[in-house]
Design a protein around this motif. Structure first.
Motif, short mmCIF file in Angstrom:
data_model
loop_
_atom_site.label_atom_id
_atom_site.label_comp_id
_atom_site.label_asym_id
_atom_site.label_seq_id
_atom_site.Cartn_x
_atom_site.Cartn_y
_atom_site.Cartn_z
N HIS A 1 0.95 -1.31 -0.16
CA HIS A 1 -0.04 0.06 -0.02
C HIS A 1 1.00 1.30 -0.05
O HIS A 1 1.81 1.22 0.98
CB HIS A 1 -0.79 -0.10 1.07
CG HIS A 1 -1.76 1.09 0.95
ND1 HIS A 1 -1.85 2.22 1.34
CD2 HIS A 1 -3.42 0.77 0.89
CE1 HIS A 1 -2.89 2.97 1.19
NE2 HIS A 1 -3.94 1.89 0.97
N GLN B 1 0.85 3.90 1.32
CA GLN B 1 0.93 4.76 2.49
C GLN B 1 1.98 4.30 3.29
O GLN B 1 2.80 4.90 4.00
CB GLN B 1 -0.60 4.66 3.28
CG GLN B 1 -0.28 5.67 4.72
CD GLN B 1 -1.63 5.07 5.38
OE1 GLN B 1 -2.54 4.69 5.36
NE2 GLN B 1 -1.70 5.94 6.71
N ASP B 2 2.17 2.99 3.44
CA ASP B 2 3.35 2.19 3.97
C ASP B 2 4.44 2.62 3.51
O ASP B 2 5.57 2.77 4.25
CB ASP B 2 3.09 0.65 3.91
CG ASP B 2 1.91 0.07 4.57
OD1 ASP B 2 1.73 0.51 5.60
OD2 ASP B 2 1.29 -0.95 4.32
N VAL C 1 5.06 6.28 4.81
CA VAL C 1 5.56 6.08 6.16
C VAL C 1 7.14 5.71 6.24
O VAL C 1 7.84 6.50 7.06
CB VAL C 1 4.65 5.28 6.99
CG1 VAL C 1 5.22 5.16 8.47
CG2 VAL C 1 3.30 5.71 7.09
N LEU C 2 7.53 4.72 5.65
CA LEU C 2 8.80 4.45 5.90
C LEU C 2 10.04 5.23 5.20
O LEU C 2 10.83 5.42 5.71
CB LEU C 2 9.17 2.85 5.24
CG LEU C 2 8.19 1.89 6.09
CD1 LEU C 2 8.61 0.27 5.42
CD2 LEU C 2 8.64 1.69 7.59
N ASP D 1 9.53 8.46 5.09
CA ASP D 1 9.51 9.43 5.70
C ASP D 1 10.66 9.17 7.02
O ASP D 1 11.50 10.17 7.28
CB ASP D 1 8.37 9.92 6.40
CG ASP D 1 8.40 10.97 7.50
OD1 ASP D 1 8.71 11.89 7.04
OD2 ASP D 1 7.94 10.73 8.68
N THR E 1 1.76 10.42 -0.96
CA THR E 1 1.18 9.10 -1.27
C THR E 1 -0.45 9.41 -0.88
O THR E 1 -0.94 10.43 -0.35
CB THR E 1 1.37 8.02 -0.15
OG1 THR E 1 0.91 8.40 1.12
CG2 THR E 1 3.12 7.71 -0.33
N GLY E 2 -1.28 8.56 -1.69
CA GLY E 2 -2.70 8.87 -1.69
C GLY E 2 -3.30 9.06 -3.06
O GLY E 2 -2.89 8.68 -4.11
N PRO F 1 -6.38 2.85 -5.59
CA PRO F 1 -6.63 3.64 -4.38
C PRO F 1 -5.86 4.89 -4.31
O PRO F 1 -6.38 5.74 -3.88
CB PRO F 1 -6.47 2.68 -3.29
CG PRO F 1 -5.61 1.61 -3.39
CD PRO F 1 -5.55 1.46 -5.23
N MET G 1 11.25 -4.16 3.82
CA MET G 1 10.74 -4.59 5.18
C MET G 1 9.13 -4.81 5.16
O MET G 1 8.51 -5.37 5.90
CB MET G 1 10.59 -3.01 5.85
CG MET G 1 12.23 -2.78 6.32
SD MET G 1 12.24 -1.11 6.98
CE MET G 1 11.50 -1.06 8.63
N LEU G 2 8.64 -4.45 4.13
CA LEU G 2 7.12 -4.66 3.76
C LEU G 2 6.85 -5.96 3.15
O LEU G 2 5.54 -6.43 3.40
CB LEU G 2 6.49 -3.55 3.10
CG LEU G 2 6.54 -2.22 3.81
CD1 LEU G 2 6.40 -0.94 2.88
CD2 LEU G 2 5.52 -2.26 4.94
N GLN G 3 7.64 -6.54 2.55
CA GLN G 3 7.28 -7.83 1.80
C GLN G 3 7.70 -9.21 2.64
O GLN G 3 8.38 -8.73 3.61
CB GLN G 3 8.23 -7.87 0.54
CG GLN G 3 7.22 -7.53 -0.38
CD GLN G 3 8.19 -7.32 -1.76
OE1 GLN G 3 9.35 -7.58 -1.91
NE2 GLN G 3 7.46 -6.78 -2.91
N LYS H 1 0.83 -7.74 10.19
CA LYS H 1 0.67 -9.11 9.18
C LYS H 1 -0.08 -10.16 9.89
O LYS H 1 -0.80 -11.03 9.44
CB LYS H 1 1.99 -9.51 8.58
CG LYS H 1 2.75 -8.89 7.27
CD LYS H 1 3.64 -9.21 6.99
CE LYS H 1 4.32 -8.40 5.79
NZ LYS H 1 5.62 -8.48 5.33
N GLN I 1 -5.90 7.69 5.00
CA GLN I 1 -5.22 7.51 3.67
C GLN I 1 -5.73 6.12 3.02
O GLN I 1 -5.67 6.14 1.83
CB GLN I 1 -4.12 8.05 3.77
CG GLN I 1 -3.59 8.43 2.17
CD GLN I 1 -2.08 8.88 2.34
OE1 GLN I 1 -0.93 7.93 2.36
NE2 GLN I 1 -1.47 10.05 2.41
#
Lengths: 406, 140
Positions: free
Chosen positions: A343, A345-346, A349-350, A352, A360-361, A375, A404-406, B34, B54
């Motif tokens: 997403h 937004q994630d 955030v990271l 930043d 984002t958005g 979206p 980090m997100l995956q 998660k 958001q």
């Protein structure tokens, strides 16, 4: 002319800081640009030395403030090559300028069944004002579609044009995906059908050359804060006969010639549309922003931005799963992208946390996001003070964030 | 007797105290996100959406005895991690406990930026909505 980017960066105090322990990388220039020190100094100087209300006082301060205020109007006129300063209306921003046209030109000219053409690329501020006046007047809004690349479908535009179209309101450049629209051709086609054209120049004026006469633009709207100037200042340029025929917008001081309880006569252009005390300090400081850009040569600045765009596009394309949204052949330095399974937004955030500012958005273009079935996106938007090293750091931080997100 | 809201907050503060840098903290938060079970599709209704985020966030609350149980979900995994902590702290407590809860742990674990009142940031709306549910249930 080659630019000394390090020297330029030193002119923008805000760039020299740490965010979350890393040097700030500011890639949110499509939202607002940073201000050179000369603009900040001009603001401070005005309040320190010249603060007075304008146009009315006969004392020294009022005269200095009025002269400086009107000088900005002249510089804006020159910047977009308008024929005359009194065709430059000062507003609160692009949104204010568009609403002004909707509520005056629209109110006077739209009737039941008339059409207003906008495009699928428009920012909400170039959609909602038209919806409001269309609803009131029984006018109809039609939308010029975009293709998979984010390019306007000119064939569809041609087919939408007929004698019932009163106005075409499109952006010069898309804020979300950077597409540069072929406005010269669109204006020619619209005029051939008797329609007037409003160009939302919020995203173009700092990144492209704009000559309102050469382009034969009827209305041109933009904001100072996206052109390295202060927030709260907008511009509406209009052709003289249009501005003169339009009824006034807001009522109040400044916009009148004579007031009695029996009736009021209105002031001349541009004051007819500038009721009340304007944003004097910010208008005056905007002058310094225009001077700054002029001194560096627009051409050199635009070349630097396009080089950044090309490099960033190439580097981002090496990231697995990353898809650039908006691949028009003509773009300004804006890159919207999404990454499979993550997403936006994630990522925002990271990034930043790495000191990197992106947006984002939905970027206030929900209909465009819907067109792409998204979206929202991540958007990196560059200005001439950004560097290739910053793009390298951004791509590195992006890879780490994805990990980090995956 | 389940642990109190304060005890859970202290527990979280201790857990986050183990991390040296922000990346470890966020990796943990992402992991929490998660692991939080997804909300069933029939609960992802317009009614359960929290406005002002958001990313889309859904919050569902139900009463079990005198306790309120929260379930929530988000499209964004970091938000989901934050939600997971809020649920751990507030779920399975009485309406009164939830309403008067002072969520000091968010600041203590260095996540107060997620409470910032920007339009893109919905954690504040999330906390408000949880408290609103508590208020609504206590009025019944």
């Amino acid at each position: 002319m080659t630019l000394d980017i390090q020297k330029i960066r030193a002119d923008f105090p805000v760039l020299d800081q740490q965010v979350n322990g890393s040097p700030l990388i500011y890639f949110d220039n499509a939202a607002t640009t940073q201000k050179p020190k000369s603009v900040i100094d001009a603001l401070s100087h005005y309040y320190t030395s010249d603060n007075a209300n304008i146009h009315r006082g006969i004392h020294a301060l009022a005269e200095r403030a009025t002269t400086a205020f009107e000088l900005t109007r002249t510089k804006i006129k020159e910047f977009i090559n308008a024929p005359s300063s009194d065709q430059i209306i000062l507003t609160a921003g692009t949104t204010g300028s568009i609403n002004l046209v909707a509520q005056t030109f629209g109110r006077a000219n739209f009737s039941k069944g008339d059409k207003i053409l906008i495009s699928n690329l428009e920012h909400h501020s170039n959609i909602v004002p038209w919806q409001m006046i269309a609803e009131e007047k029984g006018a109809i809004i039609k939308v010029i579609p975009v293709d998979e690349r984010g390019v306007l479908d000119l064939e569809a535009f041609r087919n939408l044009l007929d004698a019932s179209v009163k106005l075409v309101a499109v952006n010069h450049v898309s804020n979300a995906i950077g597409t540069i629209n072929p406005i010269a051709e669109m204006i020619r086609l619209a005029h051939a059908h008797g329609a007037k054209v409003l160009i939302d120049g919020a995203q173009s004026v700092a990144h492209l050359d704009v000559d309102v006469q050469a382009l034969d633009i009827d209305f041109f709207a933009f904001s100072a804060h996206k052109l390295f100037g202060p927030t709260g200042v907008g511009v509406l340029y209009g052709k003289r006969e249009l501005l003169e025929s339009m009824p006034p917008y807001q009522g109040g001081g400044e916009m009148i010639k004579e007031v009695s309880f029996e009736g009021t006569t209105y002031n001349e252009l541009p004051y007819k549309f500038e009721a009340g005390t304007p944003n004097i300090a910010d208008v005056i400081a905007f002058s310094a922003a225009i001077d700054y850009v002029n001194a560096l040569s627009k051409e050199a600045l635009f070349t630097q931005e396009l080089a950044l765009l090309a490099y960033a596009t190439e580097q981002l394309s090496t990231i697995p799963g990353l898809r650039i949204i908006g691949t028009a052949p003509d773009k300004i330095a804006v890159i919207s992208f999404v990454i499979d399974g993550i997403h936006p937004q994630d990522l925002g955030v990271l990034l930043d946390k790495f000191g990197i500012a992106i947006r984002t958005g939905h970027h206030c273009v929900q209909p465009l996001m819907k067109r792409f079935g998204l979206p929202g996106t991540c958007r990196a938007s560059f200005a001439f003070y950004n560097t290739f090293e910053e793009i390298d750091l951004f791509v590195k931080a992006l890879r780490r964030s994805i990990n980090m997100l995956q | 007797m389940a642990q109190s809201i304060q005890e859970t907050q202290e527990e979280l503060i201790e857990e986050f105290g183990l991390f040296d840098d922000w990346a470890d903290k966020y990796e943990y938060l992402i992991d929490l996100g998660k692991k939080l079970p997804s909300l069933s599709e029939d609960l992802k209704t317009e009614e359960n959406v929290i406005k002002g985020c958001q990313s889309r966030v859904w919050l569902h609350a139900k009463k079990q005895g005198d306790q309120i149980v929260f379930e929530a979900d988000s499209e964004a995994v970091i938000v989901k991690g934050m939600i997971s902590m809020l649920i751990r702290v507030l779920s399975h407590h009485t309406a009164e406990e939830i309403m008067k809860a002072d969520l000091y742990f968010i600041d203590q674990i260095g996540m107060s930026q997620h409470l910032a009142q920007t339009r893109s940031n919905g954690l504040l709306s999330m906390v408000k909505q949880m408290k609103n549910y508590a208020l609504a249930f206590s009025a019944k």
